[in-house]
Motif scaffolding. Structure first.
Motif, short mmCIF file in Angstrom:
data_model
loop_
_atom_site.label_atom_id
_atom_site.label_comp_id
_atom_site.label_asym_id
_atom_site.label_seq_id
_atom_site.Cartn_x
_atom_site.Cartn_y
_atom_site.Cartn_z
N GLU A 144 0.76 -1.19 0.57
CA GLU A 144 -0.38 0.16 0.18
C GLU A 144 0.75 1.21 0.32
OE1 GLU A 144 -3.73 -1.97 2.47
OE2 GLU A 144 -2.70 0.00 3.15
N LEU A 145 2.13 1.37 0.53
CA LEU A 145 2.40 2.35 1.18
C LEU A 145 3.66 2.33 -0.21
CD1 LEU A 145 4.41 1.56 4.14
CD2 LEU A 145 2.74 3.10 4.26
N VAL A 146 3.85 1.87 -1.02
CA VAL A 146 4.58 1.80 -2.89
C VAL A 146 3.67 2.55 -3.12
CG1 VAL A 146 5.65 0.21 -4.68
CG2 VAL A 146 5.95 -0.39 -2.01
N LEU A 147 2.39 1.70 -3.55
CA LEU A 147 1.56 1.78 -4.47
C LEU A 147 0.92 3.44 -4.14
CD1 LEU A 147 -0.84 -1.05 -4.81
CD2 LEU A 147 0.34 -0.06 -6.60
N ASP A 148 0.69 4.37 -3.58
CA ASP A 148 0.73 5.19 -2.84
C ASP A 148 1.52 6.69 -3.16
OD1 ASP A 148 -0.90 7.05 -1.03
OD2 ASP A 148 1.09 7.70 0.34
N HIS A 149 2.61 5.98 -2.78
CA HIS A 149 4.45 6.99 -3.12
C HIS A 149 4.44 6.96 -4.90
CE1 HIS A 149 8.17 8.96 -2.78
NE2 HIS A 149 8.24 7.25 -3.62
N LEU A 150 3.96 5.68 -5.13
CA LEU A 150 4.58 5.63 -7.24
C LEU A 150 3.07 7.22 -7.51
CD1 LEU A 150 4.88 2.41 -7.68
CD2 LEU A 150 6.54 4.74 -8.09
N GLY A 151 1.82 6.64 -6.80
CA GLY A 151 0.78 7.25 -7.64
C GLY A 151 0.61 8.97 -7.53
N GLY A 152 1.85 9.47 -6.65
CA GLY A 152 1.97 10.49 -5.72
C GLY A 152 3.34 11.33 -7.23
N GLN A 153 3.91 10.45 -8.03
CA GLN A 153 4.85 11.03 -8.56
C GLN A 153 4.66 11.25 -10.24
OE1 GLN A 153 7.88 11.38 -6.85
NE2 GLN A 153 6.85 10.00 -4.82
N SER A 154 5.43 12.17 -10.25
CA SER A 154 4.81 12.59 -12.16
C SER A 154 5.42 12.02 -12.86
CB SER A 154 5.34 13.86 -11.84
OG SER A 154 6.47 14.66 -11.41
N GLU A 155 7.06 11.08 -12.37
CA GLU A 155 7.90 10.46 -12.88
C GLU A 155 8.02 9.64 -12.39
OE1 GLU A 155 11.98 12.94 -11.94
OE2 GLU A 155 10.74 12.75 -13.82
N PRO A 156 8.42 8.44 -13.10
CA PRO A 156 9.10 7.00 -13.21
C PRO A 156 10.06 6.80 -11.79
CG PRO A 156 8.62 7.21 -15.30
CD PRO A 156 8.35 8.15 -15.11
N ARG A 157 10.19 6.28 -11.34
CA ARG A 157 10.56 5.98 -10.02
C ARG A 157 12.01 4.51 -9.75
NH1 ARG A 157 12.04 11.29 -8.43
NH2 ARG A 157 9.60 12.72 -8.49
N SER A 158 13.24 4.72 -9.67
CA SER A 158 13.66 3.51 -9.64
C SER A 158 13.79 2.97 -8.22
CB SER A 158 15.24 3.70 -9.25
OG SER A 158 15.61 4.44 -8.56
N ALA A 159 14.49 1.85 -8.23
CA ALA A 159 13.70 0.88 -6.31
C ALA A 159 14.15 1.53 -5.74
CB ALA A 159 14.44 -0.52 -6.70
N ALA A 160 15.41 1.68 -5.90
CA ALA A 160 16.57 2.56 -4.79
C ALA A 160 15.71 4.43 -4.04
CB ALA A 160 17.83 3.33 -5.66
N GLU A 161 14.72 4.91 -5.61
CA GLU A 161 13.95 6.38 -4.93
C GLU A 161 12.74 6.07 -4.80
OE1 GLU A 161 15.95 8.69 -8.50
OE2 GLU A 161 13.82 7.88 -9.19
N VAL A 162 12.41 4.82 -4.68
CA VAL A 162 11.13 4.49 -3.88
C VAL A 162 11.57 4.57 -2.55
CG1 VAL A 162 9.57 2.47 -3.24
CG2 VAL A 162 10.37 3.38 -6.34
N THR A 163 12.59 4.20 -2.01
CA THR A 163 13.26 3.34 -0.92
C THR A 163 13.52 4.35 -0.81
OG1 THR A 163 14.00 1.16 -1.41
CG2 THR A 163 14.56 1.91 0.57
#
Length: 233
Positions: A144-163
């Motif tokens: 849920e945290l990962v989906l919420d975080h990616l939903g608020g980004q305007s561009e793709p993120r790497s796994a390190a950036e998501v962490t």
């Protein structure tokens, strides 16, 4: 000396030695048994003395607990020659108020008894159990945290950036890069997250959003990646 005489002499010598040994052993056995008999005799005498003492104590206790017949006869009261006549009972007077005073007293006693019973019941009743506190809301899962975080980004993120983003947004929790990457791949397999490869890097974005690339890849490589992504989806 003839051989038969030598054998007889040797045999006699053996008998003498054997008899002497048996005599010595017999004497020691007599001494041992005599000592045991003496000890047993001492024990028997002690038991007899204890028996006599106990008998005397028992006799003394029995004598003290028994009451002589003469004492019983002296304490008994003589029977009267004739039964006493019953005393005359005076006739009860009628109350002037028609018995209202007695009724009032009875009612007051009943009321007092009822109050005492009510107080006893209140004390005997257990205290009310405290109200249960509402359970705290369950913490969101990593997916849920990962989906919420990616939903608020305007561009793709790497796994390190998501962490890194999750660690900054939720400092009270610990996030490991390997676990976050595995979670992203699991979400990709379910179709909730999409990924885009740019050169040697892999970027993730929420499903349904359009990825924004900062450095476009060559056409041939982009086509190959698109085919691979289509096969993966």
């Amino acid at each position: 000396m003839p051989e038969d005489t030598l054998d007889a002499t040797n045999l006699k010598s053996q008998y003498v030695t054997q008899v002497a040994s048996d005599l010595e052993r017999n004497v020691k056995e007599q001494e041992r048994i005599g000592a045991e008999l003496a000890a047993l005799e001492d024990q028997l005498q002690a038991l007899r003395r204890d028996h006599a003492l106990l008998l005397s104590v028992q006799q003394a206790l029995t004598d003290e607990s028994s009451t002589p017949l003469s004492d019983v006869a002296s304490t008994a009261s003589p029977e009267p020659d004739s039964a006493p006549k019953p005393a005359a009972v005076p006739t009860a007077r009628k109350p002037k108020d028609g018995g209202k005073t007695a009724e009032n007293k009875t009612a007051g006693r009943k009321a007092a008894a009822g109050k005492a019973t009510a107080k006893g019941r209140k004390k005997s009743q257990p205290a009310a159990a405290p109200a249960k506190q509402p359970k705290a809301a369950a913490a969101p899962t990593l997916r849920e945290l990962v989906l919420d975080h990616l939903g608020g980004q305007s561009e793709p993120r790497s796994a390190a950036e998501v962490t890194t983003g999750l660690a900054e947004a939720h400092p009270d929790r610990t996030f490991q890069g390997t676990v976050v990457r595995n979670t992203l791949e699991a979400l990709v397999a379910k179709g909730q997250v999409q990924r885009n490869k740019q050169q040697k890097s892999v970027f993730y974005f929420a499903a349904g959003s359009t990825p924004v690339t900062t450095s476009p890849a060559p056409a041939a490589e982009t086509d190959d990646m698109t085919q691979k992504d289509g096969a993966t989806a």
